[in-house]
Write a protein that holds these residues in place. Structure first.
Motif, short mmCIF file in Angstrom:
data_model
loop_
_atom_site.label_atom_id
_atom_site.label_comp_id
_atom_site.label_asym_id
_atom_site.label_seq_id
_atom_site.Cartn_x
_atom_site.Cartn_y
_atom_site.Cartn_z
N ARG A 1 14.29 -32.01 -16.67
CA ARG A 1 14.60 -30.56 -17.21
C ARG A 1 16.13 -30.74 -17.58
N ARG A 2 16.54 -30.20 -18.74
CA ARG A 2 17.90 -30.17 -19.28
C ARG A 2 18.65 -29.33 -18.33
N ASP A 3 18.33 -28.16 -17.84
CA ASP A 3 19.06 -27.46 -16.95
C ASP A 3 19.19 -27.87 -15.72
N VAL B 1 15.92 -36.66 -20.62
CA VAL B 1 15.72 -35.21 -21.10
C VAL B 1 15.20 -35.00 -22.44
N ASP B 2 15.83 -35.96 -23.23
CA ASP B 2 15.20 -36.01 -24.71
C ASP B 2 13.36 -35.95 -24.52
N ALA C 1 20.19 -38.89 -20.26
CA ALA C 1 20.21 -38.14 -21.45
C ALA C 1 19.06 -38.48 -22.33
N TYR D 1 19.37 -31.38 -15.15
CA TYR D 1 20.33 -32.45 -15.32
C TYR D 1 21.87 -31.88 -15.46
#
Length: 459
Positions: free
Chosen positions: A295-297, A289-290, A286, A299
């Motif tokens: 990449r959030r998508d 990602v921040d 997490a 993850y």
């Protein structure tokens, strides 16, 4: 509490009684024997979880008892009691397979700590049978029977058959790739397990490593190459340190996961792949990602099931088992008999914080095996950072000096232990003499006599 059967062997009845009372207070069932001959007879009539024996006894001493047990194939753990003048004999007992030794004079908490540690080690050895069964079913190099590892095994068994992608999180050296291999082996997938360390491959080569390339795709591409995703062929691809993958390549990986096809570098032809992805990182995903490293998508696509691998310091009970496994491994490689791991060396291992986890433990054991020229690995075979103060035996004015005759020294030592037991019984009973006497299994009159003789006021 899990009650254990303990046999106390000593030619002094008073010492046997004191040890029996202390062990009973720990919750164990205790039997007595006056020497090795009586001990063998007791063991013939019933099994024991531990033997606590003096070394110097008539008829059959502690060394002879230990020899007799080993000759008959009895692997009951043995703790030997020895005086300062016979430490060499205690070392000889350790070479014969004694689990530990305690130097007289000792305090009861020293004995209780040794008993607790040896019983815990015995539990590890017994539960290792379960572990071997797990290994025979394809658990790879997994070693561990602690509660965190049992929970990990159950989770692997539960999620392995699904096709879902998995995200493994754990510090460096915890064994994330072993978890991934176990997941693949338990999945029933027909293809290969293909690992890729995203941090070890230069960014410009990683895409070709994953998806392959066509002939002439770039300078030096003199022939077509099949990528690891295609090579897995219905198996599992393990992307270690996924947060080190360039963001542009992460976008291409996301597309592969969504569409189930790949394109080799330098080619527009879509190739279908049956792919299960297991990703891993030593960072908090997490936070990655921040921080823009993941990449959030992607993850969300990978993190269908998350598995957290326990740290070694969270599963310290596995350290003896792991250490023994590495001892055997590196001794075989050197073509020599595996040395024994000494009690103090094991205490150092169990007391260390292990920032490098299992990998650090393996490296230290390998180093110790290389340096060890004798039959036992000692604390001196480990680097300085493992050194920690060993709890010294606390001094007691009632305990004897090294200059006392052996018989007088033992008498004073026994009285000191008796005093400790009486004080503890009074403390637990709130200074109730009748209750303390019942706990000590003596009459109240006898307790008053001992209080007077020991110059204890009981208040």
């Amino acid at each position: 509490m899990n009650v254990k059967r303990i046999l106390v062997v000593d030619n002094e009845a008073k010492m046997r009684r004191i040890l029996e009372l202390s062990l009973k207070h720990m919750g164990h069932h205790v039997e007595q024997a006056a020497d090795g001959v009586e001990a063998l007879a007791a063991i013939e009539s019933g099994s024991f979880d531990l033997v606590l024996t003096d070394l110097r006894m008539p008829r059959m001493d502690g060394i002879a008892l230990l020899n007799a047990l080993r000759e008959r194939g009895d692997d009951v753990p043995v703790i030997v009691l020895t005086a300062y003048g016979t430490i060499e004999t205690a070392v000889a007992a350790m070479k014969l397979g004694a689990a530990d030794y305690i130097i007289r004079p000792f305090e009861m908490d020293t004995m209780e700590l040794a008993v607790t540690r040896v019983l815990a080690m015995q539990a590890v050895q017994r539960e290792n049978r379960f572990l071997k069964d797990e290994l025979s079913r394809g658990w790879g190099e997994f070693i561990g029977i602690s509660r965190p590892m049992q929970e990990l095994y159950r989770l692997i068994q539960q999620v392995a058959p699904a096709r879902s992608n998995i995200f493994i999180v754990g510090e460096t050296g915890t064994g994330k790739e072993l978890v991934a291999r176990a997941l693949h082996q338990a999945s029933g997938r027909s293809g290969l397990f293909v690992p890729i360390n995203c941090a070890a491959i230069p960014a410009e080569l990683l895409e070709s490593e994953l998806f392959g390339h066509a002939k002439g795709a770039f300078t030096g591409a003199v022939r077509e190459r099949i990528g690891k995703c295609e090579l897995s062929g219905g198996g599992t691809i393990f992307l270690d340190e996924i947060t080190e993958m360039p963001l542009a390549l992460q976008a291409k990986l996301l597309r592969v996961l969504q569409e189930g096809t790949i394109e080799r570098l330098g080619s527009n032809a879509a190739i279908e792949v049956d792919l299960r992805v297991i990703a891993a990182t030593n960072r908090d995903p997490a936070q990655a990602v921040d921080a823009g490293a993941l990449r959030r998508d992607l993850y969300f696509r990978l993190n269908v099931v998350r598995i957290d691998v326990p740290l070694l310091r969270e599963r310290a009970g596995d350290i003896p088992l792991l250490a023994d496994q590495f001892l055997q491994k590196y001794s075989r490689e050197l073509g020599r008999r595996a040395p024994r791991l000494g009690p103090e060396a094991l205490r150092r291992l169990e007391g260390y914080a292990w920032p490098g986890n299992v990998r650090e433990l393996e490296n230290l054991i390998e180093r110790a095996v290389v340096l060890c020229t004798g039959e036992e690995i000692t604390a001196g075979h480990f680097p300085a950072e493992l050194a920690r103060p060993v709890e010294a035996v606390r001094s007691n004015d009632a305990l004897p000096s090294g200059d006392m005759p052996a018989s007088l020294s033992m008498k004073v030592h026994v009285e000191a232990l008796e005093r400790q037991l009486i004080e503890e019984a009074l403390k637990r009973s709130g200074n109730n003499k009748a209750a303390a006497a019942r706990a000590l299994e003596i009459s109240e009159r006898a307790l008053w006599y001992k209080l007077k003789r020991q110059d204890l006021q009981g208040g």
